[in-house]
Structures are given as structure tokens and as C-alpha cells.
Write an enzyme that holds these catalytic residues in place. Structure first.
Site, short mmCIF file in Angstrom:
data_model
loop_
_atom_site.label_atom_id
_atom_site.label_comp_id
_atom_site.label_asym_id
_atom_site.label_seq_id
_atom_site.Cartn_x
_atom_site.Cartn_y
_atom_site.Cartn_z
N HIS A 74 7.42 13.38 12.26
CA HIS A 74 7.52 13.23 10.82
C HIS A 74 8.11 14.51 10.29
O HIS A 74 7.59 15.59 10.57
CB HIS A 74 6.05 13.05 10.34
CG HIS A 74 5.89 12.69 8.94
ND1 HIS A 74 5.32 13.53 8.02
CD2 HIS A 74 6.20 11.56 8.29
CE1 HIS A 74 5.28 12.91 6.85
NE2 HIS A 74 5.81 11.72 6.99
N ASP A 94 10.98 10.42 11.38
CA ASP A 94 10.57 9.81 10.11
C ASP A 94 10.78 10.85 9.01
O ASP A 94 10.00 11.80 8.88
CB ASP A 94 9.08 9.40 10.17
CG ASP A 94 8.85 8.24 11.14
OD1 ASP A 94 9.83 7.57 11.52
OD2 ASP A 94 7.68 8.00 11.50
N ARG A 136 14.18 6.83 10.31
CA ARG A 136 13.58 6.21 9.14
C ARG A 136 13.69 7.13 7.95
O ARG A 136 13.53 8.35 8.07
CB ARG A 136 12.09 5.94 9.39
CG ARG A 136 11.42 5.28 8.20
CD ARG A 136 9.98 5.69 8.01
NE ARG A 136 9.83 7.02 7.47
CZ ARG A 136 8.67 7.61 7.23
NH1 ARG A 136 7.56 6.98 7.53
NH2 ARG A 136 8.59 8.82 6.71
N SER A 138 12.07 7.63 4.03
CA SER A 138 11.02 7.18 3.10
C SER A 138 11.03 7.93 1.79
O SER A 138 11.33 9.13 1.76
CB SER A 138 9.65 7.48 3.71
OG SER A 138 9.20 6.43 4.47
N THR A 171 1.37 6.74 -1.38
CA THR A 171 0.84 8.06 -1.03
C THR A 171 -0.50 8.36 -1.67
O THR A 171 -1.33 9.08 -1.10
CB THR A 171 1.89 9.12 -1.46
OG1 THR A 171 3.13 8.75 -0.88
CG2 THR A 171 1.50 10.51 -1.04
N HIS A 198 3.31 2.34 4.43
CA HIS A 198 2.28 3.34 4.70
C HIS A 198 1.41 3.39 3.46
O HIS A 198 1.89 3.72 2.37
CB HIS A 198 2.98 4.69 4.93
CG HIS A 198 2.07 5.87 5.06
ND1 HIS A 198 1.76 6.45 6.26
CD2 HIS A 198 1.41 6.60 4.13
CE1 HIS A 198 0.96 7.47 6.09
NE2 HIS A 198 0.73 7.60 4.79
N HIS A 200 -2.31 4.45 1.44
CA HIS A 200 -3.60 5.15 1.37
C HIS A 200 -4.65 4.24 0.76
O HIS A 200 -4.35 3.22 0.16
CB HIS A 200 -3.42 6.47 0.60
CG HIS A 200 -2.86 7.53 1.50
ND1 HIS A 200 -3.63 8.48 2.10
CD2 HIS A 200 -1.59 7.73 1.94
CE1 HIS A 200 -2.86 9.25 2.86
NE2 HIS A 200 -1.62 8.81 2.79
N HIS A 294 -28.68 -18.69 8.46
CA HIS A 294 -27.50 -18.21 9.18
C HIS A 294 -27.73 -18.27 10.69
O HIS A 294 -26.90 -18.76 11.44
CB HIS A 294 -27.17 -16.77 8.78
CG HIS A 294 -26.60 -16.65 7.41
ND1 HIS A 294 -25.36 -16.10 7.17
CD2 HIS A 294 -27.09 -17.01 6.20
CE1 HIS A 294 -25.11 -16.13 5.87
NE2 HIS A 294 -26.15 -16.67 5.26
C1 HCA Z 1 2.52 13.25 3.79
C2 HCA Z 1 2.62 12.10 2.83
C3 HCA Z 1 2.64 10.76 3.49
C4 HCA Z 1 3.94 10.46 4.16
C5 HCA Z 1 4.00 9.09 4.75
C6 HCA Z 1 5.22 8.81 5.60
C7 HCA Z 1 2.36 9.73 2.38
O1 HCA Z 1 1.39 13.62 4.16
O2 HCA Z 1 3.55 13.79 4.16
O3 HCA Z 1 6.18 9.55 5.55
O4 HCA Z 1 5.19 7.81 6.34
O5 HCA Z 1 1.27 9.21 2.30
O6 HCA Z 1 3.30 9.49 1.60
O7 HCA Z 1 1.58 10.66 4.43
CU CU Z 2 0.00 9.41 3.97
#
Ligand code: HCA
Ligand code: CU
Length: 377
Positions: A74, A94, A136, A138, A171, A198, A200, A294
Site C-alpha cells: 500500500h 495499491d 490499483r 483509490s 475511510t 474498503h 470502516h 428453540h
Molecule cells: C489508510 C486509509 C485507508 C486506505 C484504504 C486503501 C482507508 O490508512 O491509509 O487504500 O485501501 O481506510 O481509506 O485504510
Molecule cells: Cu482503512
């Protein structure tokens, strides 16, 4: 159809390392990567080699294992980071750069035009150096970015014709399934590229959002074991598996599901955290049935109250007996397991005894067995 052919990008060794109590040694990372590879995840994402000298060495160590899973790292959107990563011979990069007003203002200070110019420079550089690396791009904080900004960036990057995949990042865990569906669907339709999600879990939607992304045509989903990551983490591997299994078991049969508990226990141990009681599949009570109604139905056919078969994960179901909600069918099952074929009146009598005693204190299995044995002495 992406649900039939999606890939997991397992990010325990990147996002997971950002979890508050995660400190993985090289040996830990080897253990995690090897087990994830045996489980069958398609890709492993690792922390950028620019983070620390050992981060770079650990990427080499994982690459040298020759796993089936592709090893990705990454990186920020800059040439120096890309050069460091390419030196290591990773299978994929990435790239990430923030596009929300919050990140533009307080993180990197670049305008949308500058982001596009930088992306072009970095992507061209990577393609010159490594024509075959999986690439990739993002936009970090996708769901707080302005839609017009996002589309400018994504379409410009797609038009460059050099990336394999676009990433959609929730994020801060703010997105809803409908928003994820709309965004992913739009990107699939407009670009025809692979799309990664991705997400959270700050507001509890990480699994639902990952599922919505797949339904909209996403090809790749990011997970971590137990969902560890920044703050309260991202889509958990086990939760995603549970979600997809319940849609159609065939979606997840490519994975070695019996290794899932071992993966959860490993991270619980390494990070010194307990597995939540209500965790998908591996929570302590995930397959425990309690109330008499149950228990009776589950004893007749587990499908009555189970959408997941514990045996598929190498686990077993439990019927809780020693409590005031118990029923005589459960007591009969216990008696039979002890070789006692007692008349119904006796079973009902013992059930009443259990209920009365359990009103004061829950009974152990030994105490129940003792009550049953007394009936034949
Ligand atoms: C980070 C942020 C990230 C990136 C996710 C990704 C997010 O910690 O750099 O690049 O796939 O949540 O946006 O985890
Ligand atoms: Cu993240």
C-alpha cells in the site's frame, strides 16, 4: 457475476497493523500470511516499505514464502514510495490519495487538478518500471468527497488505461449500503474496471457495505481478521464469510472455512483481545441454543434456528440445559446421551426440578446428570 468470482484482499498485515494493540513480529506475520493463504484469500496487502526498515524486510520475507496469494503493498501517491515498493518485487501496488475536502485541506493540500496530474505522473512511472504489476488507484475518504471531484479523478485515471482496479474507500465508516451500491455501480458502468471496496466500521455497516459493493459489481473486498484496523476497524473476514454464506454457501466454498476459527484465535492471541461474545461464527455463543422452544426445534432439525452450519467451520452447536427456560425435550436429549430412556412424566418432573433450582442458580451439566441418575437408582 462478482459474487461468484470476487477476491478477498486480506489487509491484516496493513490495515490490521494499524489497530491499537497490533504489534506483529516477522514470525507473527509469517504465521498470519501462511494461515490466510491456506484459508485461500486471493491477495495479501502489506504495510508500505516506507514505514520502517522492518516493514520492507517483512515484505521480502512474505514474498520469499512463495504463497499462492498475491502480495500487494500500500503506498501513497508518489514516485519515491512506488520505487521502494517495486524494488521488492511485489505483485501489486495499491495507491491511495485523499479526495475529501477534509483530507485535501488538512492532509496533502493538493487541488483535484493537482491530484490528477500527480496520479498520471506516478502511474506512468510505475508502468514504465513494471508493466505487469497489478495496479490499483483509490480515492481515500470517498464518501465525504464531492461526487463531481470523485468522478473527475476516477474517470481521468481510468482513461489513462494503465490501472487494473479502482478503489472505493469508506475511510471513516460513514457510508450506508445504498450509497456504496450507487458509487460502485456507477464506477463499474462508467469504467468497466475492477472495483475494490474498503470499509470502516465506525457506524456498524462495514459488512453490509461490503455486501452491497459486491451486489453492485465490485470485484475485490478488503478484510482483516476479526476486523482489526484503525479505530474500530474494517469489514471482518469472518463477518464477510458469514454474510456471503447465508446468501449462498457456494459463494464461499472456495475457502477453507474450517480454518476460520484458527485465524480469529490467532489474532485474538497476538493482539491480546478477546473475541466478542456476539462475533460472527466464532463468538462464544454463536451456536448456543437456550430457550426450550428453540432447543426442541434445533434438536429436531438444526435448520430451524441456524442459518450457518457450525460443522462447516469445524465447530459444534451447544444446547444450554441448566437454566429456567429449559424444556423437557432438552432434558430428554441429555438423558438419552447418558443411555437413560426415561418416561415422559419422569422427564417432566426432572425438568420442573431443574427450573426451580435454576431460578436460584444455574445448574452445571454434572448436577443435571445427577438429577437424571437419581431417577433410576
Ligand atoms: C489508510 C486509509 C485507508 C486506505 C484504504 C486503501 C482507508 O490508512 O491509509 O487504500 O485501501 O481506510 O481509506 O485504510
Ligand atoms: Cu482503512
Amino acid at each position: 457475476m462478482p459474487l461468484d468470482s470476487f477476491s478477498i484482499i486480506e489487509s491484516t498485515l496493513r490495515e490490521g497493523e494499524q489497530f491499537s494493540t497490533a504489534v506483529f513480529s516477522t514470525e507473527d506475520k509469517i504465521k498470519i500470511a501462511t494461515l490466510l493463504d491456506e484459508f485461500g484469500v486471493e491477495m495479501l496487502e502489506m504495510t508500505t516499505p516506507c514505514a520502517s526498515p522492518r516493514s520492507a524486510a517483512d515484505i521480502r520475507a512474505i514474498l520469499s514464502l512463495g504463497l499462492r496469494a498475491k502480495v500487494l503493498t500500500h503506498i501513497r501517491c508518489n514516485k519515491d514510495d512506488a520505487a521502494r515498493a517495486l524494488e521488492l518485487g511485489v505483485h501489486g501496488l495499491d495507491i491511495v490519495i485523499g479526495t475529501s475536502p477534509q483530507l485535501i485541506k488538512h492532509s496533502h493540500g493538493k487541488s483535484i487538478s493537482q491530484i490528477i496530474d500527480l496520479a498520471y505522473e506516478v502511474i506512468c512511472y510505475i508502468r514504465e518500471q513494471a508493466p505487469n504489476v497489478i495496479l490499483r488507484f483509490s480515492t481515500e475518504d470517498t464518501f465525504r468527497s464531492r461526487e463531481s471531484d470523485l468522478l473527475r479523478v476516477y474517470l481521468a485515471v481510468a482513461d489513462m488505461g494503465m490501472v487494473n482496479r479502482l478503489g472505493v474507500e469508506d475511510t471513516v465508516g460513514v457510508a450506508t449500503p445504498n450509497q456504496v451500491y450507487a458509487m460502485v455501480h456507477q464506477l463499474v458502468r462508467l469504467t468497466g474496471l475492477d472495483v475494490e471496496f474498503h470499509g470502516h466500521n465506525d457506524s456498524g455497516c462495514a459488512i453490509a457495505n461490503a455486501c452491497a459493493a459486491l451486489e453492485a459489481g465490485a470485484t475485490h473486498i478488503d478484510t482483516t481478521i476479526l476486523g482489526i484496523g484503525e479505530r474500530n476497524g474494517i469489514t471482518p473476514l469472518g463477518g464477510l464469510i458469514a454474510r456471503l454464506y447465508t446468501l449462498d454457501r457456494r459463494y464461499v466454498e472456495k475457502y477453507n472455512l474450517k480454518l476460520l476459527p484458527q485465524l480469529d484465535y490467532l489474532i485474538s492471541d497476538l493482539c491480546q483481545i478477546s473475541i466478542p461474545f456476539n462475533n460472527y461464527i466464532t463468538g462464544v455463543s454463536a451456536f448456543t441454543h437456550k430457550a426450550g422452544i428453540h432447543a426442541k426445534a434445533v434438536l429436531a432439525n438444526p435448520e430451524t434456528y441456524e442459518i450457518l452450519d457450525p460443522a462447516d467451520f469445524g465447530l459444534s452447536r451447544e444446547i444450554a440445559i441448566g437454566h429456567h427456560l429449559t424444556g423437557w425435550n432438552t432434558i430428554r436429549e441429555r438423558a438419552l446421551s447418558l443411555g437413560l430412556d426415561l418416561p415422559v412424566e419422569t422427564l417432566r418432573y426432572v425438568t420442573q426440578q431443574v427450573k426451580a433450582l435454576a431460578d436460584i442458580h444455574p445448574l452445571s451439566l454434572e448436577q443435571i446428570d445427577e438429577l437424571l441418575m437419581e431417577q433410576v437408582r
